[in-house]
Design an enzyme around this catalytic site. Structure first.
Site, PDB file in Angstrom:
ATOM      1  N   THR A 183       0.864  -1.179   0.000  1.00 45.43           N
ATOM      2  CA  THR A 183       0.000   0.000   0.000  1.00 45.43           C
ATOM      3  C   THR A 183       0.900   1.227   0.000  1.00 45.43           C
ATOM      4  OG1 THR A 183      -1.828  -1.025   1.130  1.00 45.43           O
ATOM      5  CG2 THR A 183      -1.512   1.295   1.571  1.00 45.43           C
ATOM      6  N   ARG A 211     -15.115  -5.623   0.691  1.00 48.51           N
ATOM      7  CA  ARG A 211     -14.431  -5.266   1.933  1.00 48.51           C
ATOM      8  C   ARG A 211     -13.809  -3.856   1.810  1.00 48.51           C
ATOM      9  NH1 ARG A 211      -8.836  -3.741   2.995  1.00 48.51           N
ATOM     10  NH2 ARG A 211      -8.359  -4.329   5.129  1.00 48.51           N
ATOM     11  N   VAL A 212     -13.976  -3.073   2.849  1.00 47.62           N
ATOM     12  CA  VAL A 212     -13.344  -1.757   2.905  1.00 47.62           C
ATOM     13  C   VAL A 212     -12.436  -1.732   4.125  1.00 47.62           C
ATOM     14  CG1 VAL A 212     -13.760   0.710   3.236  1.00 47.62           C
ATOM     15  CG2 VAL A 212     -15.275  -0.616   1.755  1.00 47.62           C
ATOM     16  N   GLY A 213     -11.205  -1.271   3.935  1.00 42.39           N
ATOM     17  CA  GLY A 213     -10.250  -1.255   5.046  1.00 42.39           C
ATOM     18  C   GLY A 213     -10.148   0.107   5.703  1.00 42.39           C
ATOM     19  N   ASP A 214      -9.009   0.350   6.311  1.00 43.59           N
ATOM     20  CA  ASP A 214      -8.771   1.610   7.024  1.00 43.59           C
ATOM     21  C   ASP A 214      -8.537   2.787   6.085  1.00 43.59           C
ATOM     22  OD1 ASP A 214      -6.366   0.198   6.213  1.00 43.59           O
ATOM     23  OD2 ASP A 214      -5.251   1.791   7.225  1.00 43.59           O
ATOM     24  N   THR A 234      -0.278   2.138   7.466  1.00 44.22           N
ATOM     25  CA  THR A 234      -0.308   0.991   6.557  1.00 44.22           C
ATOM     26  C   THR A 234      -0.269  -0.294   7.378  1.00 44.22           C
ATOM     27  OG1 THR A 234       0.945  -0.248   4.893  1.00 44.22           O
ATOM     28  CG2 THR A 234       2.200   1.272   6.236  1.00 44.22           C
ATOM     29  N   GLY A 235      -0.882  -1.341   6.848  1.00 42.36           N
ATOM     30  CA  GLY A 235      -0.893  -2.608   7.572  1.00 42.36           C
ATOM     31  C   GLY A 235      -2.280  -3.220   7.528  1.00 42.36           C
ATOM     32  N   GLY A 237      -5.793  -3.343   7.834  1.00 39.22           N
ATOM     33  CA  GLY A 237      -6.768  -2.264   7.977  1.00 39.22           C
ATOM     34  C   GLY A 237      -7.760  -2.489   9.091  1.00 39.22           C
TER      35      GLY A 237
HETATM   36  N1  ASP Z   1      -4.153  -0.892   5.196  1.00 41.95           N
HETATM   37  C1  ASP Z   1      -4.435  -1.525   3.937  1.00 41.95           C
HETATM   38  C2  ASP Z   1      -5.765  -2.235   4.024  1.00 41.95           C
HETATM   39  O1  ASP Z   1      -6.011  -2.912   5.001  1.00 41.95           O
HETATM   40  C3  ASP Z   1      -3.391  -2.485   3.495  1.00 41.95           C
HETATM   41  C4  ASP Z   1      -1.967  -1.998   3.613  1.00 41.95           C
HETATM   42  O2  ASP Z   1      -1.684  -0.994   4.249  1.00 41.95           O
HETATM   43  O3  ASP Z   1      -1.072  -2.638   3.043  1.00 41.95           O
HETATM   44  O4  ASP Z   1      -6.528  -2.143   3.088  1.00 41.95           O
END
Ligand code: ASP
Length: 325
Positions: A183, A211-214, A234-235, A237
């Protein structure tokens, strides 16, 4: 000049140890280019322009999990999230679950500037993007991605991966992977002291459609307020969002904590709650200090500030990288 202009970007936190040397090198090259182009925009324009430019370069690279490089969901489709925030007026624009466009971050910016909303999702966001004049881009699902999909899917179903176990169980019971490196995000401060944050992602391999992340959620994957600073996370979500990690980081900076200490506190928070190996964060505070922290094997990052000849780039912890306290 009131503040020293700075741009700090990330190309995702995750398990970089399993990457081949040439893949790591590609990422370093693109991180450097994105920081350099973002910094050019910072010199002539604003922090907001700088973070958009830097994220666009990374979306266009095909190397990160954003824009052209976005990974595939469980239905072998690309679904991207992106957001941008202007610290001058807390302006926010975001898109979620969109496909068929190369630069979701720029669509997010138009939503911020030209609508009364902060987040538009799915097909409606795609139609709006066309209305704004963005061209559909047909080539987001490549042969290489489909091949990789088969590999990660099989490993996951065979129980060789430790994540998304509920969804795996669901699939195995016939009611219907996890890899999040790549990301992208950027934070910047311009000479006027304006801060901005942007972030863009394809999510992660095998996520459920819809799906929706952070990333498009205010305060989770991003936050920016001239009164404090800007952060981009990042990580995983689902974990970042539970802690509104970027807002947590910005609140600390507003209380006078330096960007570096605020990032460390944010990563301590997520590590204490959920363990290691799940997140990274970058930030600039309103005094022009920068900071970063991660609890994964690495986080691709690049920094460019006035007075530096070229961007500094690193992925692993042990690599030299300009660090403040
Ligand atoms: N945070 C992002 C998500 O969960 C993924 C990422 O940061 O690599 O969509």
């Amino acid at each position: 000049m009131k503040v020293r202009p700075v741009i700090l970007i990330h190309g995702g936190a995750g398990n970089y140890k399993r990457f081949a040397a040439e893949d790591l090198e590609k990422r370093r090259v693109w991180l450097k280019k994105a920081a350099a182009e973002g910094f050019d925009a910072l010199s002539s324009k604003s922090a907001l322009d700088a973070v958009e430019v830097a994220v666009k370069v990374m979306e266009d690279s095909g190397v990160f999990n954003a824009g052209l490089g976005s990974v595939l969901s469980l239905n072998k489709k690309v679904e991207m999230d992106a957001a941008i925030m202007d610290g001058r007026d807390l302006g926010v624009g975001a898109v979620a679950c969109i496909s068929g466009f190369k630069n979701p971050v720029s669509i997010a910016r138009r939503i911020m500037e030209e609508t009364d909303h902060i987040l538009i999702v799915g097909k409606a966001a795609e139609r709006l993007a066309e209305f704004f004049g963005f061209k559909r881009y047909g080539n987001l699902i490549t042969e290489a991605k489909l091949k990789r999909f088969e590999r990660v899917y099989n490993d996951w179903i065979e129980g060789k991966r430790s994540r998304m176990l509920k969804i795996r169980k669901m699939i195995l019971e016939r009611k219907g992977l996890f890899d999040f490196t790549g990301t992208v995000g950027a934070v910047a401060i311009d000479s006027e002291g304006n801060v901005a944050s942007a972030v863009s992602t394809g999510g992660y391999w095998l996520k459920l459609p819809g799906r929706v992340g952070d990333v498009p959620l205010v305060g989770c994957g991003f936050y920016a307020d001239n009164n404090g600073g800007a952060a981009s996370a990042t990580g995983i979500g689902e974990l970042i969002a539970r802690l509104t990690l970027s807002k947590f980081c910005c609140d600390l900076m507003r209380a006078g904590v330096s960007a570096q200490k605020a990032c460390e506190a944010a990563i301590d928070l997520i590590t204490n709650k959920f363990g290691k190996g799940n997140a990274g964060i970058i930030a600039v505070d309103d005094k022009g200090n920068w900071g970063f922290a991660f609890n994964t094997a690495g986080m691709g990052r690049a920094l460019m500030a006035s007075g530096m000849d070229e961007p500094a780039v690193a992925i692993f912890d042990e690599e030299p990288f300009p660090t403040l306290s």
